[in-house]
Design a protein around this motif. Structure first.
Motif, PDB file in Angstrom:
ATOM      1  N   THR A 108       0.833  -1.207   0.000  1.00 56.57           N
ATOM      2  CA  THR A 108       0.000   0.000   0.000  1.00 56.57           C
ATOM      3  C   THR A 108       0.867   1.256   0.000  1.00 56.57           C
ATOM      4  O   THR A 108       0.434   2.308  -0.471  1.00 56.57           O
ATOM      5  CB  THR A 108      -0.934   0.015   1.220  1.00 56.57           C
ATOM      6  OG1 THR A 108      -0.177  -0.249   2.402  1.00 56.57           O
ATOM      7  CG2 THR A 108      -2.033  -1.028   1.080  1.00 56.57           C
ATOM      8  N   SER A 138       2.381  -4.810  -8.842  1.00 57.51           N
ATOM      9  CA  SER A 138       2.998  -4.615  -7.527  1.00 57.51           C
ATOM     10  C   SER A 138       4.430  -5.130  -7.506  1.00 57.51           C
ATOM     11  O   SER A 138       4.827  -5.896  -6.620  1.00 57.51           O
ATOM     12  CB  SER A 138       2.159  -5.292  -6.434  1.00 57.51           C
ATOM     13  OG  SER A 138       2.414  -4.702  -5.192  1.00 57.51           O
ATOM     14  N   LYS A 150      -4.934   0.336  -3.730  1.00 59.14           N
ATOM     15  CA  LYS A 150      -3.694  -0.439  -3.789  1.00 59.14           C
ATOM     16  C   LYS A 150      -3.740  -1.537  -2.746  1.00 59.14           C
ATOM     17  O   LYS A 150      -4.111  -1.320  -1.596  1.00 59.14           O
ATOM     18  CB  LYS A 150      -2.481   0.471  -3.519  1.00 59.14           C
ATOM     19  CG  LYS A 150      -1.157  -0.245  -3.687  1.00 59.14           C
ATOM     20  CD  LYS A 150      -0.885  -0.622  -5.131  1.00 59.14           C
ATOM     21  CE  LYS A 150       0.305  -1.552  -5.275  1.00 59.14           C
ATOM     22  NZ  LYS A 150       0.001  -2.941  -4.883  1.00 59.14           N
ATOM     23  N   THR A 151      -3.348  -2.712  -3.190  1.00 59.95           N
ATOM     24  CA  THR A 151      -3.274  -3.873  -2.320  1.00 59.95           C
ATOM     25  C   THR A 151      -1.961  -3.882  -1.545  1.00 59.95           C
ATOM     26  O   THR A 151      -0.998  -3.207  -1.912  1.00 59.95           O
ATOM     27  CB  THR A 151      -3.357  -5.155  -3.156  1.00 59.95           C
ATOM     28  OG1 THR A 151      -2.363  -5.081  -4.180  1.00 59.95           O
ATOM     29  CG2 THR A 151      -4.724  -5.315  -3.790  1.00 59.95           C
ATOM     30  N   GLY A 152      -1.936  -4.672  -0.497  1.00 53.10           N
ATOM     31  CA  GLY A 152      -0.712  -4.842   0.270  1.00 53.10           C
ATOM     32  C   GLY A 152      -0.646  -6.226   0.883  1.00 53.10           C
ATOM     33  O   GLY A 152      -1.643  -6.736   1.390  1.00 53.10           O
ATOM     34  N   SER A 207      -3.807  -6.378   3.097  1.00 55.72           N
ATOM     35  CA  SER A 207      -4.475  -5.086   3.272  1.00 55.72           C
ATOM     36  C   SER A 207      -4.900  -4.492   1.937  1.00 55.72           C
ATOM     37  O   SER A 207      -4.483  -4.937   0.858  1.00 55.72           O
ATOM     38  CB  SER A 207      -3.557  -4.101   4.011  1.00 55.72           C
ATOM     39  OG  SER A 207      -2.391  -3.843   3.258  1.00 55.72           O
ATOM     40  N   PHE A 208      -5.714  -3.456   2.040  1.00 56.66           N
ATOM     41  CA  PHE A 208      -6.156  -2.695   0.860  1.00 56.66           C
ATOM     42  C   PHE A 208      -6.548  -1.303   1.313  1.00 56.66           C
ATOM     43  O   PHE A 208      -7.213  -1.129   2.334  1.00 56.66           O
ATOM     44  CB  PHE A 208      -7.341  -3.374   0.185  1.00 56.66           C
ATOM     45  CG  PHE A 208      -7.765  -2.719  -1.109  1.00 56.66           C
ATOM     46  CD1 PHE A 208      -7.016  -2.883  -2.262  1.00 56.66           C
ATOM     47  CD2 PHE A 208      -8.917  -1.944  -1.169  1.00 56.66           C
ATOM     48  CE1 PHE A 208      -7.392  -2.287  -3.464  1.00 56.66           C
ATOM     49  CE2 PHE A 208      -9.304  -1.345  -2.367  1.00 56.66           C
ATOM     50  CZ  PHE A 208      -8.533  -1.519  -3.514  1.00 56.66           C
ATOM     51  N   LEU A 209      -6.127  -0.308   0.551  1.00 56.22           N
ATOM     52  CA  LEU A 209      -6.570   1.070   0.751  1.00 56.22           C
ATOM     53  C   LEU A 209      -7.211   1.511  -0.553  1.00 56.22           C
ATOM     54  O   LEU A 209      -6.555   1.553  -1.596  1.00 56.22           O
ATOM     55  CB  LEU A 209      -5.405   1.989   1.125  1.00 56.22           C
ATOM     56  CG  LEU A 209      -5.782   3.378   1.674  1.00 56.22           C
ATOM     57  CD1 LEU A 209      -4.611   3.964   2.463  1.00 56.22           C
ATOM     58  CD2 LEU A 209      -6.197   4.366   0.591  1.00 56.22           C
ATOM     59  N   TYR A 221      -9.754   1.637   4.546  1.00 52.30           N
ATOM     60  CA  TYR A 221      -8.535   0.860   4.744  1.00 52.30           C
ATOM     61  C   TYR A 221      -8.892  -0.374   5.561  1.00 52.30           C
ATOM     62  O   TYR A 221      -9.591  -0.281   6.580  1.00 52.30           O
ATOM     63  CB  TYR A 221      -7.465   1.667   5.469  1.00 52.30           C
ATOM     64  CG  TYR A 221      -6.183   0.890   5.672  1.00 52.30           C
ATOM     65  CD1 TYR A 221      -5.207   0.879   4.685  1.00 52.30           C
ATOM     66  CD2 TYR A 221      -5.959   0.144   6.826  1.00 52.30           C
ATOM     67  CE1 TYR A 221      -4.038   0.137   4.839  1.00 52.30           C
ATOM     68  CE2 TYR A 221      -4.799  -0.601   6.990  1.00 52.30           C
ATOM     69  CZ  TYR A 221      -3.840  -0.593   6.001  1.00 52.30           C
ATOM     70  OH  TYR A 221      -2.691  -1.338   6.149  1.00 52.30           O
TER      71      TYR A 221
END
Length: 753
Positions: free
Chosen positions: A313, A368, A514-516, A538-540, A553
């Motif tokens: 992210t 990514s 954006k993924t994380g 995660s994702f925001l 988030y």
């Protein structure tokens, strides 16, 4: 004669002595009457000291309320039971004021305070034997509800009394508990803020006690015609939050579903209005019930107090820095797979360890690629310039959100390996709220907004606004052109087939984000943990794209999955469910055409039509029809005419007959709220999840303006009653090959000395 004279002398002496004593006593009484003093003690003051009664009037603690007026923290009366044993207390009283019959009292009282007859009898007899004025019955006789108190009063037992006090109460249980917090009792037995908003705004919520003064007799009763002085209490102020109870409910339900299905060690999520910085929802797992505070596993509000290595992210900020600095060319190509700055350093790898050959930087961001980020940092921006941007994005400081307990992460930037790993989200730590604050610049043409939770503080008596928070711009680190450029790149992450965020596509709205997938440091070694589940996924994201109404988030730590590629599933479920429901609730106009979904069904104008005809038509189309009332003609329908619904959604038809409540078991809160609107009744709810209890039995009648109360639980959360969640699951079936970046953030190998 002589003898007579002697008797006379004695008599005269006695008379004189008693006369002197009489005059002395009378004089003393006259002196007391005139001066009102004895031994320099003012008798009036002395009498008033024992006769005057000064009784405190407790002030109610202010309420904590959401933006819609729903009470999140309230006060409820609670009662302490005690029994008077002293027979003297009943003297000069027309009624008996002490316990007369111990056996009768024990027998009748036992079922109401969870004690045996023998235990109660022993307490009463022991108290009497020890000449005690009154006795209590332990914890079982404290914190009695009003209903329990009234039942005991109806037993018609003498000598039983109650002491009333106010107790803090959280009607929705674990709802936003890490935000709202809870109170504790001080030495005087009054509630004081101990956590969350309760603690942060304790001075505002606390009231100022009043008192009442009057004169009493020796039994404590007020004297007839006695003067009474009353100073009313000044009740505490009400604190209004920016939280929206419906959006918070969507979030709580989705998080609980993920908790039950994937059993992660942590979940943290928040919903913000990116245009203003207002926090609309915030929650964590594990959570707790502030009413009981039992088995609290996590005392921290992780959204603001859990710094961790966020993973990919952070790449959105690396891209923003490169674009703003003018060193980014998205069409430029590079060799993906692995990269090192020179032969003295080990390689940084892409998450699949092999890359995708020669690709553009735009594609590298969609996929990514770690290599893309470190090349931008080392060859384009330079570490020093990138650090300047991180500081401009306020990632080196706390956000200043108006909640207690905010913690600060750490930008680890001493060595080249730290600098490289920071560019793709490892090594340095940040809190979710730091990332959200920085990301507001993408919704506001480069301007950042300060996040805040407190909307206003209102005087509970007058309604006067004592404090009001508004949106605050805290900088503009990038231009509008850069913000829009990054938005487009993040949209491609979700929409393009080679993007890592395909599973985050929304049904009705455009979205970007954006993924994380962040590795977790191993506490037992200098490296990172191994295993498919040992990541923070995660994702925001924001939606809609052009004018973002909501930012969200989500981070899920260590979900139980079979393969790392499945780690994004619980995150995407929460994002899609909460975003879709919230945007519809806010009546945001959908801006995305539906694809690969069931054909929508148009609700026609059915007012005045025959109920059975319309019910059959909708049922044949796969709609779940609920009919309210026993009339033959349709009065109204929800969703309203002109709305489009999907198969299996509920359509509620109101007839001209009486309001009858259907069996609500398994219903979602959203459907119950719609039912309340159709029936013109108020809806109260306790808990989250799906309906398990209702105050009005199925098919029972309720008048317009009445109150329908439902209890929700997540025990039945596996039911597929939420059509949005079900459709979203169908949309993403067969996409487990979308292996985001797991492993993407493999550790930058240590610098060669």
């Amino acid at each position: 004669m002589r003898k007579l004279n002697q008797n006379s002398i004695v008599l005269i002496f006695v008379v004189t002595l008693f006369s002197a004593l009489f005059l002395l006593i009378v004089g003393r009484f006259m002196y007391i009457q005139v001066t009102g003093e004895v031994h320099s003690v003012d008798l009036v003051d002395y009498a008033d000291k024992f006769r005057d009664m000064d009784h405190n009037l407790s002030a109610e603690r202010g309420k904590i309320v959401d933006r819609t007026g729903m009470v999140l923290a309230d006060n409820k009366p609670t009662y302490r039971l005690y029994a008077v044993l002293d027979e003297d207390f009943s003297k000069n009283s027309p009624t008996t004021l002490h316990v007369e019959n111990f056996e009768k009292t024990a027998k009748k009282l036992a079922p109401h305070i969870n004690k045996t007859e023998e235990e109660i009898y022993d307490i009463l007899t022991n108290g009497a034997e020890n000449d005690r004025f009154q006795v209590e019955f332990g914890r079982e006789s404290t914190h009695l509800s009003e209903d329990e108190m009234q039942k005991i009063e109806s037993l018609d037992l003498t000598g039983l009394n109650f002491e009333r006090s106010m107790e803090r109460y959280y009607p929705n249980g674990s709802f936003a508990s890490h935000v709202i917090g809870f109170t504790d009792l001080n030495d005087e037995g009054d509630p004081v803020g101990a956590y969350g908003v309760e603690e942060e705004f304790d001075d505002s919520l606390q009231g100022i006690p009043g008192n009442v003064q009057y004169q009493r007799d020796k039994y404590g009763y007020k004297l007839r015609n006695a003067e009474e002085t009353v100073k009313p209490p000044d009740h505490g102020d009400d604190v209004y939050l920016t939280l929206d109870q419906k959006i918070q409910t969507f979030l709580e339900d989705a998080m609980t579903t993920v908790q039950n299905e994937y059993n992660p060690s942590r979940i943290m999520a928040a919903v913000m209005d990116p245009k203003t910085g207002e926090i609309l929802a915030m929650s964590n797992r594990p959570s707790f019930n502030p009413n009981t505070r039992e088995n609290i596993e996590n005392w921290y509000n992780d959204v603001i107090a859990y710094p961790f290595e966020p993973g990919s992210t952070l790449k959105m900020f690396t891209m923003a820095a490169a674009i703003e600095e003018g060193v980014y060319n998205g069409d430029e190509t590079y060799e993906s797979g692995r990269y090192r700055i020179n032969e003295n350093f080990r390689y940084v790898n892409d998450y699949n360890n092999r890359g995708w050959g020669t690709i553009t930087y735009d594609e590298g961001f969609r996929r990514s690629s770690n290599v893309a980020m470190v090349k931008l940092l080392w060859e384009k921006l330079g570490p020093d310039k990138y650090l300047e941007y991180l500081k401009e994005f306020n990632l080196d400081r706390k956000t200043g959100i108006d909640l207690t307990g905010e913690q600060l992460g750490e930008i680890s930037y001493r060595y080249p390996s730290d600098q490289l790993s920071t560019s793709f989200g490892q090594g340095s730590t940040f809190t979710p709220i730091q990332l959200m604050k920085a990301a507001t610049m993408f919704a506001n043409e480069g301007e950042m907004k300060k996040p805040y939770m407190i909307s206003s503080v209102i005087d509970s008596a007058s309604g006067k606004v004592l404090q009001e928070n508004t949106s605050e711009t805290v900088g503009q680190p990038i231009s509008a052109e850069t913000a829009n450029h990054v938005k487009k790149l993040m949209e491609d992450v979700v929409t393009e087939e080679d993007g890592t965020g395909k599973r985050f596509r929304l049904e009705n709205f455009t979205t970007f984000g954006k993924t994380g997938t962040a590795q977790i440091p191993d506490p037992d070694s200098a490296g990172y943990m191994n295993g498919a589940e040992n990541y923070i996924f995660s994702f925001l994201g924001m939606a809609p794209k052009e004018e973002p109404e909501l930012m969200m988030y989500i981070a899920v730590k260590q979900p139980e999955v079979n393969h790392y590629s499945e780690g994004g599933d619980p995150v995407s479920y929460i994002y899609r469910t909460v975003m879709e429901n919230s945007l519809h609730y806010l009546e945001v106009e959908p801006d995305r055409e539906q694809t690969n979904f069931a054909e929508p069904i148009l609700i026609e104008d059915v007012a005045g039509k025959n109920v059975k005809d319309v019910e059959k038509k909708l049922s044949d189309e796969g709609v779940n029809v609920v009919v309210i009332g026993n009339g033959d003609t349709i009065k109204s329908v929800s969703p309203s005419e002109g709305s489009e619904i999907l198969p299996n959604q509920k359509v509620i038809i109101k007839t001209e007959g009486k309001n009858t409540v259907p069996d609500l078991e398994g219903w979602t809160l959203r459907d119950v709220l719609r039912l309340g609107e159709v029936m013109s009744v108020d809806v109260d709810f306790v808990g989250t999840g799906f309906v398990t209890e209702q105050n009005i039995a199925p098919n029972g009648q309720i008048k317009e303006g009445g109150r329908l109360v439902v209890e929700l639980s997540n025990q039945d959360s596996n039911q597929e009653n939420d059509e949005d969640s079900e459709d979203s699951t169908q949309e993403n079936s067969g996409q487990t090959s979308d292996q985001e970046e797991s492993g993407e953030n493999s550790e930058v190998e240590t610098e060669q000395e």
